[in-house]
Enzyme design. Structure first.
Site, PDB file in Angstrom:
ATOM      1  N   SER A  41      25.025 -33.170   7.113  1.00 19.68           N
ATOM      2  CA  SER A  41      23.365 -32.583   7.833  1.00 19.68           C
ATOM      3  C   SER A  41      23.610 -33.652   9.203  1.00 19.68           C
ATOM      4  CB  SER A  41      22.050 -33.481   6.728  1.00 19.68           C
ATOM      5  OG  SER A  41      22.113 -34.412   6.356  1.00 19.68           O
ATOM      6  N   LYS A  42      22.407 -33.786   9.450  1.00 22.07           N
ATOM      7  CA  LYS A  42      22.022 -34.711  10.959  1.00 22.07           C
ATOM      8  C   LYS A  42      22.343 -36.494  10.098  1.00 22.07           C
ATOM      9  CE  LYS A  42      20.578 -32.659  14.836  1.00 22.07           C
ATOM     10  NZ  LYS A  42      20.065 -31.481  13.979  1.00 22.07           N
TER      11      LYS A  42
END
Ligand code: GLU
Length: 489
Positions: A256-257
Site C-alpha cells: 500500500s501507499k
C-alpha cells in the site's frame, strides 16, 4: 500442457478508478507474456461500470503506463477489434439482456429480500457458525415476482446458485480449487437500477470476447465459482483460471501507499527504466529458472509458463528494484544514457545545454552511469559542472571542519596548478602524490577536495569530476574553499 482446442485469448481488465498499480502492471505483464508465449491474443478492456469513481485521467494513465511498459495489446480499447466496444460502460444493454435471459431460463430471479432481512440472516448464520452466504431463502415464486414487477416494484436480479452443490476448477497457479455452494451467495447480477454488477459484466465480457484464460489477482479467487456458474448458465465453456498472489511490502503487509510508491507512473517519474521495472515485475512471482534474474522481454516471452508462477505472496522490494534498475542503466549504450539523462539535466538547470557544456556532460556521464540507481538522482550530482558552486551545509560541516582539510585543499591547488597535462590520470597522479607529501590518507585528503570542488560529499568519482570541470574552475573553487576555511578559523 496448453489446451490446444481453443485459441488462446487473454485479457487485462483494469477499472479506471485509480492509477495503474504495480500489482496491475504485473497482472498485465503476465497476461501479455502468456499471449506472446503461445501466439495468443492479448485484449485490453475497460471495466468502467463504476461511473462515479472512474475518471478519464485514470483511464489515460492506464493506457500510458501500459505503453510505457511496452505491453502492446492486439484487441481492445483504442486499438479496436471485432467487438464494437471494449468499454463496459457502453455494454449495459448486453448485460441486461443476459440477466433477463437467465431470468427467463429460471437461473436467476428478482429478489425482494429487504436489506434488514438479509442482515438478520447473515447475523444469525454467523452466530450459528454457518457461512453467511445468502441462500435465497426469501425468494418468492415466479408468479408473485412477475406481478410485483408489473405493478412497478423494482428489485435486483440474483443468480440462483444450485444447492447443495459444489464448483471445482484447476487453477493454473493455485492447483485444485473446490467451493461448496454453501459458501457462495445467490449473488446480485443486475441491480434494481439496471446496472450490472462486476460479476455479471466481467463474465459476460469474458464469454463474448471468447477469453480462454482468465489471469488475475488472487483477491478475485472467491469470485471465480460465481463466474463459472454464470458462464455455464449462459451455455458457454468456462475459461481456465490463474490467480496471481498479492503483492506485499517487505514487512509482509499488503502493498500500500504506506510502503512508498505504488503506481507505475510514480516509478517512471522517479527515474526508473521501463525495462527494469518490467523485469522486476516479471520475477516477482515467476522465475526463468537457475536463479536467473535479469531477463529480456523477448527471452521472458519465450520461456513464460503460468504453471511456473508461484502461489506464495510476492514481496515488492524497492531496494531490489533499484539494484535492478542500476543493472539496466549500465546496459544502456553511452549515447542512449546521455539521451535519457540530458533532458533531465536541462530541466533541472532551467536551460538547454550547448557547446562545451554538452561535451562536459558527455565526459562525466560514463562515470555516473557506472554507479547510478535511478535517473532522477543524476541532475543533482552533475549540477556542479554547469554553474556556480553551492555548498551542501551538512557536507561542509562534516568534512571541512576536520583536521587536514585546509592542508589538502591548499596542497591540491598547488599540485593541480603545476600539471602540464590535464587528464583524469594526470589529476589522479598529482593528487595521490600530494596525499603522500602531506601524509594524508585518501579518505582524509580527498573528501575535502570533493566538497570544495563539487559542493557535496556525494558526487561522481572525484578525479573524473575534476577533469571534467577543467583546471581554471577547479583552481577557482579550491581557492574559494581555502578562503572560506580561513574565515572560519
Ligand atoms: N476490473 C477488475 C479489477 O480491476 C478486474 C476484473 C477481472 O480481472 O476479472 O479489479
Amino acid at each position: 500442457m496448453i489446451d490446444a482446442s481453443r485459441p488462446i485469448r487473454v485479457r487485462f481488465a483494469p477499472s479506471p478508478t485509480g492509477y495503474l498499480h504495480v500489482g496491475g502492471g504485473r497482472t498485465a505483464l503476465y497476461n501479455w507474456l502468456f499471449a506472446r508465449r503461445y501466439g495468443g491474443t492479448f485484449i485490453l478492456r475497460s471495466d468502467d461500470t463504476d461511473r462515479e469513481r472512474s475518471t478519464d485521467e485514470f483511464a489515460a494513465d492506464i493506457i500510458e503506463s501500459m505503453r510505457w511498459l511496452g505491453l502492446d495489446w492486439d484487441e481492445g480499447i483504442e486499438v479496436g477489434g471485432p467487438q464494437p466496444t471494449y468499454h463496459q460502460s457502453e455494454r449495459f444493454a448486453r448485460y441486461q439482456a443476459v440477466a433477463h435471459q437467465l431470468l427467463a431460463d429460471g437461473r436467476a430471479y428478482y429478489s425482494f429480500a429487504s436489506p434488514e432481512q438479509l442482515d438478520t440472516f447473515r447475523k444469525e448464520a454467523q452466530a450459528a457458525g454457518l457461512p453467511p452466504a445468502y441462500d435465497g431463502r426469501f425468494r418468492v415464486d415466479a408468479d408473485e415476482a412477475a406481478r410485483r414487477i408489473a405493478a412497478g416494484e423494482r428489485a435486483p436480479i440474483r443468480f440462483a446458485v444450485e444447492r447443495p452443490g459444489v464448483t471445482e476448477f484447476a487453477d493454473l497457479v493455485r492447483g485444485d480449487m473446490r467451493f461448496e455452494h454453501v459458501q457462495v451467495d445467490d449473488f446480485v447480477i443486475l441491480r434494481s437500477d439496471g446496472s450490472p454488477t462486476y460479476h455479471l459484466a466481467s463474465t459476460v465480457d469474458d464469454v463474448d470476447f471468447d477469453i480462454s484464460h482468465v489471469v488475475r489477482g488472487e483477491d478475485l479467487l472467491s469470485s471465480t465459482p460465481k463466474h463459472i456458474l454464470l458462464t455455464e448458465a449462459m451455455g458457454s465453456a468456462r475459461a481456465t483460471y490463474a490467480h496471481l498472489p498479492l503483492l506485499r511490502g517487505p514487512d509482509g503487509a499488503k502493498l500500500s501507499k504506506r510502503h512508498g510508491h505504488t503506481s507505475i507512473n510514480s516509478y517512471r517519474d522517479a527515474g526508473f527504466l521501463a525495462e527494469a521495472l518490467r523485469n522486476y515485475l516479471a520475477i516477482l512471482s515467476w522465475s526463468p529458472g537457475d536463479d536467473e534474474e535479469i531477463v529480456s522481454l523477448a527471452d521472458m516471452a519465450d520461456r513464460f509458463e503460468l504453471t511456473d508462477v508461484s502461489k506464495n505472496p510476492a514481496v515488492f522490494d524497492v531496494t531490489k528494484l533499484e539494484w535492478m534498475n542500476g543493472v539496466y542503466i549500465r546496459e544502456l549504450s553511452g549515447d542512449g544514457f546521455v539521451g535519457r539523462v540530458r533532458a533531465l539535466v536541462e530541466a533541472d538547470l532551467g536551460r538547454e545545454l550547448a557547446g562545451d557544456d554538452v561535451r562536459t556532460l558527455e565526459e562525466i556521464l560514463p562515470h555516473v552511469q557506472e554507479r547510478a540507481k535511478v535517473l532522477t538522482e543524476i541532475p543533482e550530482q552533475v549540477r556542479f559542472l554547469f554553474g556556480d558552486i553551492t555548498y551542501d551545509e551538512t557536507s561542509w560541516d562534516k568534512v571541512m571542519r576536520k583536521d587536514g582539510a585546509d592542508v589538502a585543499v591548499a596542497g591540491a591547488s598547488e599540485a593541480l596548478d603545476q600539471l602540464s597535462e590535464w587528464s583524469i590520470e594526470a589529476v589522479e597522479g598529482a593528487l595521490r602524490a600530494m596525499l603522500e607529501t602531506h601524509e594524508l590518507s585518501a579518505r582524509k585528503g580527498l573528501q575535502p577536495l570533493r566538497v570544495a570542488v563539487t559542493g557535496s560529499s556525494i558526487s561522481p568519482p572525484l578525479f573524473e569530476s575534476i577533469a571534467a570541470l577543467g583546471r581554471d574552475r577547479t583552481l577557482e573553487r579550491l581557492s574559494a574553499a581555502s578562503a572560506k576555511l580561513a574565515e572560519a578559523m
